[in-house]
Design a protein around this motif. Structure first.
Motif, PDB file in Angstrom:
ATOM      1  N   ARG A 180      19.938 111.829   3.618  1.00 55.23           N
ATOM      2  CA  ARG A 180      20.130 112.812   2.559  1.00 55.23           C
ATOM      3  C   ARG A 180      19.869 112.138   1.215  1.00 55.23           C
ATOM      4  NH1 ARG A 180      23.660 117.107   4.254  1.00 55.23           N
ATOM      5  NH2 ARG A 180      23.135 117.539   6.427  1.00 55.23           N
ATOM      6  N   ILE A 181      19.394 112.915   0.263  1.00 54.03           N
ATOM      7  CA  ILE A 181      19.226 112.406  -1.087  1.00 54.03           C
ATOM      8  C   ILE A 181      20.599 112.314  -1.759  1.00 54.03           C
ATOM      9  CG2 ILE A 181      18.139 112.791  -3.323  1.00 54.03           C
ATOM     10  CD1 ILE A 181      16.198 112.094  -1.097  1.00 54.03           C
ATOM     11  N   ASP A 182      20.856 111.189  -2.422  1.00 58.19           N
ATOM     12  CA  ASP A 182      22.151 110.968  -3.065  1.00 58.19           C
ATOM     13  C   ASP A 182      22.159 111.669  -4.419  1.00 58.19           C
ATOM     14  OD1 ASP A 182      24.638 110.052  -3.718  1.00 58.19           O
ATOM     15  OD2 ASP A 182      23.980 108.035  -4.261  1.00 58.19           O
ATOM     16  N   VAL A 183      22.856 112.803  -4.495  1.00 60.29           N
ATOM     17  CA  VAL A 183      22.945 113.572  -5.738  1.00 60.29           C
ATOM     18  C   VAL A 183      24.400 113.602  -6.206  1.00 60.29           C
ATOM     19  CG1 VAL A 183      20.949 115.005  -5.164  1.00 60.29           C
ATOM     20  CG2 VAL A 183      23.236 115.730  -4.459  1.00 60.29           C
ATOM     21  N   LEU A 184      24.609 114.101  -7.425  1.00 58.79           N
ATOM     22  CA  LEU A 184      25.954 114.169  -7.977  1.00 58.79           C
ATOM     23  C   LEU A 184      26.804 115.202  -7.238  1.00 58.79           C
ATOM     24  CD1 LEU A 184      25.216 114.102 -11.825  1.00 58.79           C
ATOM     25  CD2 LEU A 184      25.737 112.170 -10.315  1.00 58.79           C
ATOM     26  N   THR A 185      28.051 114.821  -6.993  1.00 61.37           N
ATOM     27  CA  THR A 185      29.006 115.802  -6.483  1.00 61.37           C
ATOM     28  C   THR A 185      29.411 116.722  -7.632  1.00 61.37           C
ATOM     29  OG1 THR A 185      30.933 114.447  -6.993  1.00 61.37           O
ATOM     30  CG2 THR A 185      29.870 114.101  -4.837  1.00 61.37           C
ATOM     31  N   ALA A 186      30.174 117.763  -7.328  1.00 62.05           N
ATOM     32  CA  ALA A 186      30.610 118.692  -8.367  1.00 62.05           C
ATOM     33  C   ALA A 186      31.422 117.974  -9.441  1.00 62.05           C
ATOM     34  CB  ALA A 186      31.417 119.832  -7.745  1.00 62.05           C
ATOM     35  N   ASP A 187      32.344 117.084  -9.030  1.00 64.67           N
ATOM     36  CA  ASP A 187      33.151 116.357 -10.001  1.00 64.67           C
ATOM     37  C   ASP A 187      32.296 115.419 -10.845  1.00 64.67           C
ATOM     38  OD1 ASP A 187      35.439 117.638  -9.163  1.00 64.67           O
ATOM     39  OD2 ASP A 187      35.998 116.043  -7.744  1.00 64.67           O
ATOM     40  N   GLU A 188      31.341 114.737 -10.222  1.00 63.22           N
ATOM     41  CA  GLU A 188      30.460 113.834 -10.962  1.00 63.22           C
ATOM     42  C   GLU A 188      29.561 114.606 -11.924  1.00 63.22           C
ATOM     43  OE1 GLU A 188      29.959 110.293  -7.590  1.00 63.22           O
ATOM     44  OE2 GLU A 188      28.611 112.030  -7.614  1.00 63.22           O
ATOM     45  N   PHE A 189      29.155 115.795 -11.503  1.00 61.48           N
ATOM     46  CA  PHE A 189      28.315 116.641 -12.348  1.00 61.48           C
ATOM     47  C   PHE A 189      29.094 117.098 -13.594  1.00 61.48           C
ATOM     48  CE2 PHE A 189      26.425 120.848 -13.371  1.00 61.48           C
ATOM     49  CZ  PHE A 189      25.124 120.444 -13.599  1.00 61.48           C
ATOM     50  N   LYS A 190      30.338 117.506 -13.376  1.00 59.11           N
ATOM     51  CA  LYS A 190      31.181 117.910 -14.511  1.00 59.11           C
ATOM     52  C   LYS A 190      31.376 116.741 -15.478  1.00 59.11           C
ATOM     53  CE  LYS A 190      33.906 121.220 -11.799  1.00 59.11           C
ATOM     54  NZ  LYS A 190      35.247 121.517 -11.249  1.00 59.11           N
ATOM     55  N   GLN A 191      31.674 115.559 -14.930  1.00 60.92           N
ATOM     56  CA  GLN A 191      31.917 114.400 -15.780  1.00 60.92           C
ATOM     57  C   GLN A 191      30.676 114.020 -16.570  1.00 60.92           C
ATOM     58  OE1 GLN A 191      35.068 113.079 -16.069  1.00 60.92           O
ATOM     59  NE2 GLN A 191      34.110 112.053 -17.829  1.00 60.92           N
ATOM     60  N   ALA A 192      29.508 114.186 -15.964  1.00 56.76           N
ATOM     61  CA  ALA A 192      28.261 113.877 -16.671  1.00 56.76           C
ATOM     62  C   ALA A 192      28.080 114.790 -17.875  1.00 56.76           C
ATOM     63  CB  ALA A 192      27.079 114.010 -15.715  1.00 56.76           C
ATOM     64  N   ILE A 193      28.483 116.036 -17.739  1.00 60.98           N
ATOM     65  CA  ILE A 193      28.387 116.974 -18.868  1.00 60.98           C
ATOM     66  C   ILE A 193      29.402 116.595 -19.946  1.00 60.98           C
ATOM     67  CG2 ILE A 193      28.716 119.373 -19.568  1.00 60.98           C
ATOM     68  CD1 ILE A 193      27.622 120.218 -16.874  1.00 60.98           C
ATOM     69  N   TYR A 194      30.613 116.245 -19.525  1.00 61.24           N
ATOM     70  CA  TYR A 194      31.630 115.849 -20.483  1.00 61.24           C
ATOM     71  C   TYR A 194      31.176 114.611 -21.267  1.00 61.24           C
ATOM     72  CZ  TYR A 194      34.738 118.907 -17.792  1.00 61.24           C
ATOM     73  OH  TYR A 194      35.306 119.975 -17.158  1.00 61.24           O
ATOM     74  N   ASN A 195      30.565 113.658 -20.556  1.00 62.53           N
ATOM     75  CA  ASN A 195      30.144 112.412 -21.202  1.00 62.53           C
ATOM     76  C   ASN A 195      28.946 112.617 -22.129  1.00 62.53           C
ATOM     77  OD1 ASN A 195      32.131 111.113 -19.740  1.00 62.53           O
ATOM     78  ND2 ASN A 195      30.714 110.388 -18.148  1.00 62.53           N
ATOM     79  N   HIS A 196      28.178 113.664 -21.890  1.00 58.31           N
ATOM     80  CA  HIS A 196      26.951 113.876 -22.667  1.00 58.31           C
ATOM     81  C   HIS A 196      27.248 114.334 -24.079  1.00 58.31           C
ATOM     82  CE1 HIS A 196      22.756 114.814 -23.424  1.00 58.31           C
ATOM     83  NE2 HIS A 196      23.123 116.017 -23.877  1.00 58.31           N
ATOM     84  N   TYR A 197      28.354 115.092 -24.254  1.00 55.70           N
ATOM     85  CA  TYR A 197      28.642 115.674 -25.555  1.00 55.70           C
ATOM     86  C   TYR A 197      29.700 114.847 -26.288  1.00 55.70           C
ATOM     87  CZ  TYR A 197      26.043 119.664 -23.828  1.00 55.70           C
ATOM     88  OH  TYR A 197      25.068 120.460 -23.328  1.00 55.70           O
ATOM     89  N   SER A 198      29.519 114.737 -27.586  1.00 58.17           N
ATOM     90  CA  SER A 198      30.470 114.018 -28.434  1.00 58.17           C
ATOM     91  C   SER A 198      31.304 115.021 -29.231  1.00 58.17           C
ATOM     92  CB  SER A 198      29.728 113.074 -29.379  1.00 58.17           C
ATOM     93  OG  SER A 198      28.916 113.825 -30.275  1.00 58.17           O
ATOM     94  N   ASP A 199      32.264 114.494 -29.955  1.00 62.28           N
ATOM     95  CA  ASP A 199      33.126 115.360 -30.757  1.00 62.28           C
ATOM     96  C   ASP A 199      32.354 116.134 -31.823  1.00 62.28           C
ATOM     97  OD1 ASP A 199      35.231 114.476 -29.307  1.00 62.28           O
ATOM     98  OD2 ASP A 199      35.865 112.958 -30.766  1.00 62.28           O
ATOM     99  N   SER A 200      31.203 115.601 -32.233  1.00 63.00           N
ATOM    100  CA  SER A 200      30.427 116.273 -33.279  1.00 63.00           C
ATOM    101  C   SER A 200      29.652 117.465 -32.771  1.00 63.00           C
ATOM    102  CB  SER A 200      29.461 115.269 -33.931  1.00 63.00           C
ATOM    103  OG  SER A 200      28.547 114.772 -32.961  1.00 63.00           O
ATOM    104  N   THR A 201      29.629 117.688 -31.470  1.00 66.41           N
ATOM    105  CA  THR A 201      28.878 118.820 -30.906  1.00 66.41           C
ATOM    106  C   THR A 201      29.807 119.677 -30.070  1.00 66.41           C
ATOM    107  OG1 THR A 201      28.214 117.459 -29.036  1.00 66.41           O
ATOM    108  CG2 THR A 201      26.677 117.580 -30.885  1.00 66.41           C
ATOM    109  N   MET A 202      30.964 119.957 -30.585  1.00 63.33           N
ATOM    110  CA  MET A 202      31.946 120.722 -29.831  1.00 63.33           C
ATOM    111  C   MET A 202      31.486 122.132 -29.511  1.00 63.33           C
ATOM    112  SD  MET A 202      34.336 118.763 -29.010  1.00 63.33           S
ATOM    113  CE  MET A 202      35.491 119.996 -28.423  1.00 63.33           C
ATOM    114  N   ALA A 203      30.671 122.728 -30.383  1.00 59.96           N
ATOM    115  CA  ALA A 203      30.181 124.083 -30.110  1.00 59.96           C
ATOM    116  C   ALA A 203      29.290 124.084 -28.874  1.00 59.96           C
ATOM    117  CB  ALA A 203      29.418 124.614 -31.330  1.00 59.96           C
ATOM    118  N   SER A 204      28.401 123.106 -28.785  1.00 59.50           N
ATOM    119  CA  SER A 204      27.539 123.006 -27.597  1.00 59.50           C
ATOM    120  C   SER A 204      28.363 122.684 -26.362  1.00 59.50           C
ATOM    121  CB  SER A 204      26.475 121.920 -27.815  1.00 59.50           C
ATOM    122  OG  SER A 204      25.644 122.252 -28.897  1.00 59.50           O
TER     123      SER A 204
END
Length: 453
Positions: A180-204
């Motif tokens: 199987r291809i190693d892809v992000l789990t649901a929890d890892e996917f959520k964390q990746a989104i959280y890590n992508h945005y900083s406090d300066s882009t709270m609207a996004s």
């Protein structure tokens, strides 16, 4: 590694025009595989059963589906021209067949379908030997069509002097995709989104967070399955009077590891091989009929399973608009064309079927002249016919077939008929003078192909 010296002494190669010689006497490379070796792994596709058994031959599956054929490359690719064929010539009981495939497709995917004759549809239990001729000298018998090698298939025959023999073979198999291809789990996917945005882009961040679902879906688990298969073959053989006979029936049903992939095959074969006038006149009559049904799964589901949001459920409990399957939409509720498609929807909402009916028949006569036993005459008449047709249907409510202007959906039909006629006649004179010998042969071969799409 120790060489198998018995192979060079025991294998009999049927060359062009039906002449039998010991392999060690051939002026070009040849290799044979018998029925016992072919049936060890019980492959429904006889060409796949040759993997690892023929030196210098590379065998690969076409498309990976349970009923799809295989490619053989003997001693590599001989031409880099895209319009040139690298396929060997296939000869079944003396009939040179057209083993080409046709590509038909519509909607969100394209499948390679064999709607013509296919070597892979011959029942493996009917095959006695497969011999492969390699090297340029094979063209001496078959012309340029043999330049990529020749695959000679001989089917089983009955024997005189034996009571009726009943044979039955059955097997059950199961297949799994190994990796199987190693892809992000649901929890890892959520964390990746959280890590992508900083406090300066709270609207996004707020917009993105609103799109995150609550499910934990492994889309590869959703599209793959255990591929169960069953194979049955029954045969009757023996001799009545001067007529050896063999009659067989076969049935194969096999699923693919991709959900909705399925292959069904029904086969029948009759071989009659009587001899007359103290066997100076030999008659061989062969008939093989095959009916195969395919349900093709959309291969696009594999790529979509790697890219679809793992936080989304397979089905949307709040809407039945797109067949009840979760779909990414834009503000007006229409599908988002930039987003991946629900992979299970690609499989379950696409009805892609084909049926192929084909038969191969031929009759050959071999006569040794009483007044000159070294001289023999041979006549071979063959006919190869196939008709394939299929449909591709996708409902207009499928998100991946959405079309607000024209209504959407897919409703396609295709068909193809192939006819192949063969006539061969030759005289052969063979005389031994102790160690040296003399052999002279002359003949005529005519073959006509007709394709109707």
């Amino acid at each position: 590694m120790n060489p198998d010296s018995k192979q060079l002494q025991e294998v009999i190669v049927t060359t062009g025009f039906g002449i039998s010689r010991q392999q060690k006497a051939l002026g070009y490379a040849a290799q044979g595989v018998n029925s016992e070796e072919l049936n060890i792994n019980r492959q429904p596709n006889i060409l796949n059963a040759l993997q690892g058994k023929i030196a210098g031959a590379t065998i690969s599956s076409v498309g990976g589906g349970p009923g799809q054929g295989a490619n053989i490359r003997i001693r590599g690719i001989n031409s880099i021209d895209a319009s040139a064929s690298n396929d060997p010539l296939y000869v079944i009981d003396g009939v040179q067949i057209d083993n080409s495939t046709s590509t038909q497709g519509a909607g969100s995917g394209t499948n390679v379908r064999s709607v013509g004759n296919r070597v892979s549809d011959v029942n493996p239990d009917d095959i006695e030997t497969i011999n492969i001729l390699k090297g340029g000298a094979a063209t001496a018998m078959y012309g340029l069509r043999g330049s990529n090698g020749v695959v000679l298939i001989t089917t089983k025959k009955g024997k005189l002097g034996k009571k009726i023999q009943v044979g039955y073979n059955a097997s059950v198999s199961v297949g799994q995709n190994y990796n199987r291809i190693d892809v992000l789990t649901a929890d890892e996917f959520k964390q990746a989104i959280y890590n992508h945005y900083s406090d300066s882009t709270m609207a996004s961040f707020a917009k993105s967070r609103a799109l995150i679902g609550t499910a934990n879906t492994d889309w590869q688990d959703e599209i793959f399955q255990s591929a169960w298969g069953t194979d049955h073959s029954v045969s009757l053989s023996g001799g009545i009077g001067v007529v050896p006979y063999r009659v067989s029936l076969g049935y194969t049903n096999k699923d693919g590891v991709l959900k909705t992939d399925n292959f069904n095959r029904y086969s029948a074969a009759v071989n009659l091989n009587p001899g007359f006038f103290n066997n100076t006149l030999q008659l061989n009559v062969h008939f093989k009929g095959m009916l195969s049904d395919n349900h093709f799964a959309d291969r696009g589901a594999i790529g979509n399973a790697l890219s679809f949001d793992p936080t989304k459920p397979v089905r949307d409990s709040s809407s039945t608009r797109y067949g009840g399957f979760t779909a990414w939409t834009i503000a007006n509720g229409n599908p988002n064309s930039l987003a991946p498609t629900n992979p299970l929807a690609l499989l379950e909402l696409r009805n892609d079927n084909s049926t192929v009916k084909q038969y191969i028949t031929n009759a050959s006569v071999d006569y040794r002249f009483a007044f000159l036993p070294e001289l023999r005459a041979n006549l071979n008449l063959g006919y190869d016919h196939s008709h394939g047709e299929g449909t591709i249907v996708v409902p207009n409510y499928a998100s991946f077939a959405f079309d607000a202007l024209n209504g959407g959906g897919v409703n396609n039909f295709y068909e193809q008929t192939k006819k192949n006629s063969l006539l061969e006649a030759y005289l052969n004179y063979k005389k031994s003078f102790g160690v040296p010998g003399l052999e002279v042969m002359g003949g005529y071969s005519w073959q006509h192909f007709e394709v109707d799409n």
